[in-house]
Design an enzyme around this catalytic site. Structure first.
Site, PDB file in Angstrom:
ATOM      1  N   ARG A 175       0.717  -9.156  13.660  1.00 14.90           N
ATOM      2  CA  ARG A 175       0.010  -8.184  12.819  1.00 14.90           C
ATOM      3  C   ARG A 175      -0.872  -8.896  11.794  1.00 14.90           C
ATOM      4  O   ARG A 175      -1.957  -8.418  11.460  1.00 14.90           O
ATOM      5  CB  ARG A 175       1.020  -7.270  12.119  1.00 14.90           C
ATOM      6  CG  ARG A 175       1.628  -6.262  13.109  1.00 14.90           C
ATOM      7  CD  ARG A 175       2.934  -5.688  12.607  1.00 14.90           C
ATOM      8  NE  ARG A 175       2.793  -4.899  11.415  1.00 14.90           N
ATOM      9  CZ  ARG A 175       3.762  -4.716  10.522  1.00 14.90           C
ATOM     10  NH1 ARG A 175       4.955  -5.275  10.714  1.00 14.90           N
ATOM     11  NH2 ARG A 175       3.566  -3.979   9.471  1.00 14.90           N
ATOM     12  N   ARG A 177      11.924  -1.306  10.628  1.00 14.69           N
ATOM     13  CA  ARG A 177      10.890  -0.917  11.585  1.00 14.69           C
ATOM     14  C   ARG A 177      10.858  -1.881  12.763  1.00 14.69           C
ATOM     15  O   ARG A 177      11.043  -3.087  12.574  1.00 14.69           O
ATOM     16  CB  ARG A 177       9.519  -0.939  10.885  1.00 14.69           C
ATOM     17  CG  ARG A 177       9.104   0.399  10.350  1.00 14.69           C
ATOM     18  CD  ARG A 177       7.888   0.342   9.459  1.00 14.69           C
ATOM     19  NE  ARG A 177       6.716  -0.262  10.062  1.00 14.69           N
ATOM     20  CZ  ARG A 177       5.500  -0.278   9.495  1.00 14.69           C
ATOM     21  NH1 ARG A 177       5.333   0.281   8.301  1.00 14.69           N
ATOM     22  NH2 ARG A 177       4.481  -0.844  10.086  1.00 14.69           N
ATOM     23  N   ARG A 185      11.801  -5.506   4.554  1.00 13.84           N
ATOM     24  CA  ARG A 185      11.531  -4.076   4.339  1.00 13.84           C
ATOM     25  C   ARG A 185      12.551  -3.206   5.074  1.00 13.84           C
ATOM     26  O   ARG A 185      12.931  -3.491   6.205  1.00 13.84           O
ATOM     27  CB  ARG A 185      10.122  -3.727   4.834  1.00 13.84           C
ATOM     28  CG  ARG A 185       9.814  -2.241   4.742  1.00 13.84           C
ATOM     29  CD  ARG A 185       8.343  -1.937   4.779  1.00 13.84           C
ATOM     30  NE  ARG A 185       7.685  -2.329   6.015  1.00 13.84           N
ATOM     31  CZ  ARG A 185       6.379  -2.219   6.229  1.00 13.84           C
ATOM     32  NH1 ARG A 185       5.589  -1.777   5.262  1.00 13.84           N
ATOM     33  NH2 ARG A 185       5.863  -2.589   7.370  1.00 13.84           N
ATOM     34  N   ARG A 212      -9.262   0.147   9.580  1.00 15.32           N
ATOM     35  CA  ARG A 212      -8.766  -1.195   9.905  1.00 15.32           C
ATOM     36  C   ARG A 212      -9.744  -1.984  10.755  1.00 15.32           C
ATOM     37  O   ARG A 212      -9.443  -3.123  11.120  1.00 15.32           O
ATOM     38  CB  ARG A 212      -7.461  -1.074  10.674  1.00 15.32           C
ATOM     39  CG  ARG A 212      -6.199  -1.123   9.814  1.00 15.32           C
ATOM     40  CD  ARG A 212      -5.022  -0.871  10.726  1.00 15.32           C
ATOM     41  NE  ARG A 212      -3.828  -1.542  10.353  1.00 15.32           N
ATOM     42  CZ  ARG A 212      -2.795  -0.961   9.748  1.00 15.32           C
ATOM     43  NH1 ARG A 212      -2.869   0.285   9.369  1.00 15.32           N
ATOM     44  NH2 ARG A 212      -1.698  -1.638   9.535  1.00 15.32           N
ATOM     45  N   LYS A 252       0.835  -1.219   0.000  1.00 14.76           N
ATOM     46  CA  LYS A 252       0.000   0.000   0.000  1.00 14.76           C
ATOM     47  C   LYS A 252       0.864   1.262   0.000  1.00 14.76           C
ATOM     48  O   LYS A 252       0.639   2.170  -0.796  1.00 14.76           O
ATOM     49  CB  LYS A 252      -0.920   0.018   1.248  1.00 14.76           C
ATOM     50  CG  LYS A 252      -1.820  -1.202   1.347  1.00 14.76           C
ATOM     51  CD  LYS A 252      -2.747  -1.135   2.552  1.00 14.76           C
ATOM     52  CE  LYS A 252      -2.036  -1.153   3.899  1.00 14.76           C
ATOM     53  NZ  LYS A 252      -1.313  -2.425   4.182  1.00 14.76           N
TER      54      LYS A 252
HETATM   55  P1  ADP Z   1       2.296  -1.844   3.217  1.00 18.14           P
HETATM   56  O1  ADP Z   1       2.339  -0.332   3.149  1.00 18.14           O
HETATM   57  O2  ADP Z   1       1.074  -2.408   2.549  1.00 18.14           O
HETATM   58  O3  ADP Z   1       2.490  -2.386   4.593  1.00 18.14           O
HETATM   59  P2  ADP Z   1       4.827  -1.645   1.738  1.00 18.14           P
HETATM   60  O4  ADP Z   1       4.435  -0.786   0.589  1.00 18.14           O
HETATM   61  O5  ADP Z   1       5.641  -1.021   2.807  1.00 18.14           O
HETATM   62  O6  ADP Z   1       3.528  -2.382   2.365  1.00 18.14           O
HETATM   63  O7  ADP Z   1       5.596  -2.925   1.151  1.00 18.14           O
HETATM   64  C1  ADP Z   1       6.126  -3.904   2.023  1.00 18.14           C
HETATM   65  C2  ADP Z   1       7.496  -4.361   1.502  1.00 18.14           C
HETATM   66  O8  ADP Z   1       7.312  -5.067   0.275  1.00 18.14           O
HETATM   67  C3  ADP Z   1       8.471  -3.228   1.199  1.00 18.14           C
HETATM   68  O9  ADP Z   1       9.758  -3.666   1.538  1.00 18.14           O
HETATM   69  C4  ADP Z   1       8.326  -3.013  -0.310  1.00 18.14           C
HETATM   70  O10 ADP Z   1       9.549  -2.529  -0.882  1.00 18.14           O
HETATM   71  C5  ADP Z   1       8.024  -4.424  -0.794  1.00 18.14           C
HETATM   72  N1  ADP Z   1       7.097  -4.459  -1.947  1.00 18.14           N
HETATM   73  C6  ADP Z   1       6.049  -3.640  -2.193  1.00 18.14           C
HETATM   74  N2  ADP Z   1       5.410  -3.996  -3.330  1.00 18.14           N
HETATM   75  C7  ADP Z   1       6.071  -5.090  -3.811  1.00 18.14           C
HETATM   76  C8  ADP Z   1       5.913  -5.936  -4.964  1.00 18.14           C
HETATM   77  N3  ADP Z   1       4.920  -5.740  -5.839  1.00 18.14           N
HETATM   78  N4  ADP Z   1       6.771  -6.968  -5.099  1.00 18.14           N
HETATM   79  C9  ADP Z   1       7.768  -7.181  -4.200  1.00 18.14           C
HETATM   80  N5  ADP Z   1       7.977  -6.418  -3.114  1.00 18.14           N
HETATM   81  C10 ADP Z   1       7.147  -5.383  -2.911  1.00 18.14           C
HETATM   82  P1  AMP Z   2       1.164   0.461   9.085  1.00 19.87           P
HETATM   83  O1  AMP Z   2       2.244   1.459   8.862  1.00 19.87           O
HETATM   84  O2  AMP Z   2      -0.098   0.773   8.317  1.00 19.87           O
HETATM   85  O3  AMP Z   2       1.633  -0.963   8.905  1.00 19.87           O
HETATM   86  O4  AMP Z   2       0.741   0.598  10.621  1.00 19.87           O
HETATM   87  C1  AMP Z   2       1.668   0.348  11.650  1.00 19.87           C
HETATM   88  C2  AMP Z   2       0.944   0.221  12.981  1.00 19.87           C
HETATM   89  O5  AMP Z   2       0.296   1.463  13.296  1.00 19.87           O
HETATM   90  C3  AMP Z   2      -0.160  -0.833  13.056  1.00 19.87           C
HETATM   91  O6  AMP Z   2       0.336  -2.131  13.327  1.00 19.87           O
HETATM   92  C4  AMP Z   2      -1.008  -0.285  14.203  1.00 19.87           C
HETATM   93  O7  AMP Z   2      -0.410  -0.534  15.470  1.00 19.87           O
HETATM   94  C5  AMP Z   2      -0.944   1.228  13.964  1.00 19.87           C
HETATM   95  N1  AMP Z   2      -2.037   1.687  13.070  1.00 19.87           N
HETATM   96  C6  AMP Z   2      -1.908   2.249  11.843  1.00 19.87           C
HETATM   97  N2  AMP Z   2      -3.109   2.522  11.329  1.00 19.87           N
HETATM   98  C7  AMP Z   2      -4.030   2.122  12.232  1.00 19.87           C
HETATM   99  C8  AMP Z   2      -5.439   2.100  12.271  1.00 19.87           C
HETATM  100  N3  AMP Z   2      -6.181   2.561  11.247  1.00 19.87           N
HETATM  101  N4  AMP Z   2      -6.046   1.599  13.372  1.00 19.87           N
HETATM  102  C9  AMP Z   2      -5.336   1.148  14.404  1.00 19.87           C
HETATM  103  N5  AMP Z   2      -4.003   1.105  14.441  1.00 19.87           N
HETATM  104  C10 AMP Z   2      -3.345   1.591  13.357  1.00 19.87           C
END
Ligand code: ADP
Ligand code: AMP
Length: 215
Positions: free
Chosen positions: A170, A159, A127, A88, A13
């Site tokens: 998660r 992270r 990541r 969420r 995302k």
């Molecule tokens: P989200 O925001 O949904 O938690 P991220 O955008 O941070 O996910 O992506 C999670 C990890 O996967 C990151 O390290 C990113 O670089 C990698 N990633 C994202 N899209 C792809 C893809 N289509 N194929 C492989 N790796 C990806």
């Molecule tokens: P994300 O960056 O979206 O993976 O979110 C990281 C963490 O932030 C999650 O695991 C939750 O602890 C918190 N968080 C982010 N968005 C929300 C949400 N909409 N509701 C509750 N917790 C959230």
């Protein structure tokens, strides 16, 4: 264009939203990014949120609802928004509905990025982040120079919640509390599913094709 980018942690995302926000000129609103900025700055909200985030739990709904309401009322959302990581839970989605009615900016579409669990674990554990907001992957999306951000030259870090035990928690929380929103938005005829297992570019093209319908 009013869009929710939906999907489990690691679906891509944030990666997609960053590019889509530029392409369609609408703000990328990531509640995770907002919470992490508060944690970094040591605000009251950040201190409270960190307890939940470190354990892979959701921050309480009331906190998130207040946060998203304030954010959506900001002037840069006048032409639309791209939500990432919100809603969420069902109460968050119900509250969003009320907020959007109040500000007359109803959702156009909820794009669900579908990715298998094995793939998610690999993506999250590899990541790497930069404090400027860029995100990389050690194998799938690596920076030009190892450990260094292409955009700002900053040092990349992992992270706290991208450790395997927290990742698993998660994903459990996603299944129990967030996944039911797929049916919720399907019933409202807002949901579009896309395959998220392709490359970053393939997924980008698939989402763009959907968003182009709402330009
Ligand atoms: P989200 O925001 O949904 O938690 P991220 O955008 O941070 O996910 O992506 C999670 C990890 O996967 C990151 O390290 C990113 O670089 C990698 N990633 C994202 N899209 C792809 C893809 N289509 N194929 C492989 N790796 C990806
Ligand atoms: P994300 O960056 O979206 O993976 O979110 C990281 C963490 O932030 C999650 O695991 C939750 O602890 C918190 N968080 C982010 N968005 C929300 C949400 N909409 N509701 C509750 N917790 C959230």
């Amino acid at each position: 264009m009013n869009v929710v980018l939906f999907g489990p942690p690691g679906a891509g995302k944030g990666t997609q939203a960053k590019e889509l926000s530029q392409k369609y000129d609408i703000p990328h609103i990531s509640t995770g990014d907002i919470l992490r900025a508060n944690v970094r700055e040591g605000t009251e909200l950040g201190l409270k949120a960190k307890e939940y985030m470190d354990k892979g739990e959701l921050v309480p709904d009331q906190v998130l609802i207040g946060l998203i309401k304030d954010r959506l009322e900001e002037p840069d959302c006048a032409n639309g928004y791209l939500l990432d990581g919100y809603p969420r839970t069902i109460p968050q989605a119900d509250a969003l509905d009320d907020i959007l009615k109040e500000i007359s900016k109803p959702l156009d579409v909820v794009v669900n990025i579908d990715v298998s669990d094995e793939e998610l674990i690999g993506r999250l554990s590899g990541r790497r982040m930069c404090k400027c907001g860029e995100s990389y992957h050690i194998m799938f999306n690596s920076p030009k120079e190892e450990g260094v951000c292409n955009a700002c030259g900053g040092q990349l870090y992992q992270r706290d919640d991208d450790r395997e035990d927290v990742i698993r928690q998660r994903l459990v929380v996603y299944s129990e509390k967030t996944k039911p929103l797929i049916d919720y938005y399907e019933e409202k005829e807002l949901l579009v599913n896309i395959a998220g297992n392709g490359t970053v570019n393939e997924v980008f093209e698939a989402i763009s094709e959907i968003m182009d319908r709402y330009k």
